[in-house]
Design a protein around this motif. Sequence first.
Motif, PDB file in Angstrom:
ATOM      1  N   ASP A  94      -9.180   1.513   5.837  1.00 55.67           N
ATOM      2  CA  ASP A  94      -8.602   2.030   4.596  1.00 55.67           C
ATOM      3  C   ASP A  94      -7.606   1.011   4.070  1.00 55.67           C
ATOM      4  N   GLU A 121       0.340  -0.208   3.267  1.00 51.67           N
ATOM      5  CA  GLU A 121       1.551   0.433   3.789  1.00 51.67           C
ATOM      6  C   GLU A 121       2.115  -0.354   4.963  1.00 51.67           C
ATOM      7  N   LYS A 169      -2.653   3.563  -7.983  1.00 53.14           N
ATOM      8  CA  LYS A 169      -4.052   3.686  -7.573  1.00 53.14           C
ATOM      9  C   LYS A 169      -4.832   4.337  -8.703  1.00 53.14           C
ATOM     10  N   ILE A 190       3.394   1.410  -6.137  1.00 55.19           N
ATOM     11  CA  ILE A 190       1.965   1.357  -5.810  1.00 55.19           C
ATOM     12  C   ILE A 190       1.198   2.245  -6.787  1.00 55.19           C
ATOM     13  N   ILE A 246      -4.320  -0.804  -7.084  1.00 60.73           N
ATOM     14  CA  ILE A 246      -5.648  -0.826  -6.455  1.00 60.73           C
ATOM     15  C   ILE A 246      -6.616  -0.121  -7.401  1.00 60.73           C
ATOM     16  N   GLU A 258      -5.483   1.243   1.722  1.00 63.76           N
ATOM     17  CA  GLU A 258      -4.164   1.795   1.417  1.00 63.76           C
ATOM     18  C   GLU A 258      -3.294   1.792   2.656  1.00 63.76           C
ATOM     19  N   GLU A 259      -3.872   2.087   3.805  1.00 62.95           N
ATOM     20  CA  GLU A 259      -3.100   2.052   5.048  1.00 62.95           C
ATOM     21  C   GLU A 259      -2.664   0.628   5.373  1.00 62.95           C
TER      22      GLU A 259
END
Length: 604
Positions: free
Chosen positions: A438, A444, A465, A463, A504, A440-441
């Motif tokens: 992922d 982070e 999305k 951030i 993203i 997004e992880e």
Amino acid sequence: MRYFKKTPFISYEIEIKISLVVLIAFLLSLNLISAYSLKKVRQAQREGFSTKIDLSAELIENQIRLDNYKLPGSSLLNDIRVLSGADMIEIADSAGNRLIAVGVALNRENERMSTPFIRDISVRNRQGLLVYRIRLAGINREEAGLRRLAFLDLIFRSLGLIAGLVAAFLFFRSVMNPYRKIKQQASNLDISLKNYDERDGVEYAVKLFQAVIQELKEKEAILQAMYDNSEKRADSLARYNEYILGSISSGVIICDNQGIITKLNRSATIITGFSESAAHGKHLNEVFGKKHKISQVLRDAIAGKTYSRQEFEINRGDGTTLWIGLTSSQITDDKDNLIGAAVLLTDLTRIKKLQEIAEYREKMAALGEMSAGLAHELRNSVAAIMGFGKLLKKMSLPDARAVDIVDTVIAESMATEEMLSRFLNFAKPLNLTMSRFDIEEVIEECLKISDDQRANKAIEFQINKEGEIPILYGDPVLIKTALSNLIINACQAITGSGRVDISIEASRRDNSIQISISDNGIGIPSEIIPKIFDPFFTTKETGTGLGLALVKKIITAHNGTIEAFSGQGRGTTFIITLPVESRVRVDGKTDLEQLPIEESAHDH
């Protein structure tokens, strides 16, 4: 063949003769009406002329009475003469002696023109005694002209009547000749009409002609049905062609021989950025611009010059650029007449990116192979220098200055060894450990790594999305390394306080995701942006120039692309594009400890 029943009717010849007689009678009545009308006009004109003479005489009489029987002036009399149309006005006394006269006396030539009109009037005083005699005389020239016109009208009417009779006769002959020929040809045909046995006269030919017409109508109905069927097939074929043009992945643009766009399929609208509704029916120069590559290619095709598998970079309707493959051709009809031109477009953006990736990999491989040997040799020399330095340090040195010099030599040798180790690690081929992860992880985790860089700065992270972000297939450790370098780079570029935006976005068109990292820091001068991904390019005294080179190497290894947009004092934006399903097949693991992440991307 369908036949008609016999019906009583007058012979066609008699009908034509009666029609001609009626026409001649009509022309004759027109002549009589014309003569009568002209006669009435002449009569009205004579009466009008007489009335004007009488009124003028009365006017002179009244003027004399108003002036106490004094003679009027010649100018007044002349004005009255002109207005009345008289040729002469004469005033005499009671004895007949002429007192005043204006105008021209009548002569024989005037009398031959028309009968003169003379008006005499006597002026008496209140006692009834004769004072003056007034005479107005004139020639009615308008009436004379009308008389000549009537004479010419009579001549022309007579000639017209004679010409009409001749024309009627010729018309009768010209009309009847075809019927007589039809009658003759019909009598030679072995065709019998039911309920009509008489073959003499034009009526039989007409009946036969009507029967043939009826049969032709029946044939016409059959042909119309065949035409409707063929038209339906043509419409079906046209729709089929539309489906084909709408379904193919290549763009198709068609224009007529005047440069008017007639077709722009769906793929062409995606490639060019121009909609079909905005382009259809307009000139190609108006839609794309006169200097646009597509306009030039279509104009060349109309002029006779075509291209095959050419590659161009074009400007799209939204202002972006795009690499396309292009083939053009002329469109001709079955007689080889030019009716238009067409171009076939292929989006080469992905191919160009793959070519760029392949060239970059070849460049890195060549650089790594060449520099690896050089680095090993340098490491041997550095190791020898470090060994001799340590040996000197163990020996008794004459003074403290010599000890400091030896320590400096050893420190610099160790720094050089560290730099060579990093370079050797960069030059090695990357071994990717592929898995699904992922993104997004990963981002982070990168933000946590960058905490030290923003410890003493007021930096805000945002951030964004857009849409549902799919799971990526790649090496999450290397991707984290690349993104950490860029985030740390953004933090280092900000002095004091600032903001870092990370967005993203997923693209269904090419099955990829796009990661954008932007800061509002000091920015990068535009003239050095093309060099920032080159190995060893740096503008910092302590930098090695390997930070952004490593980032690009990692992204390229995943069949992705990275672009930089910046300007001095305007901040910097890095845009990474990664495929959702990478086709890279590797084995082994990447040693995270050997990948530098502390290198600033602003290290130029």
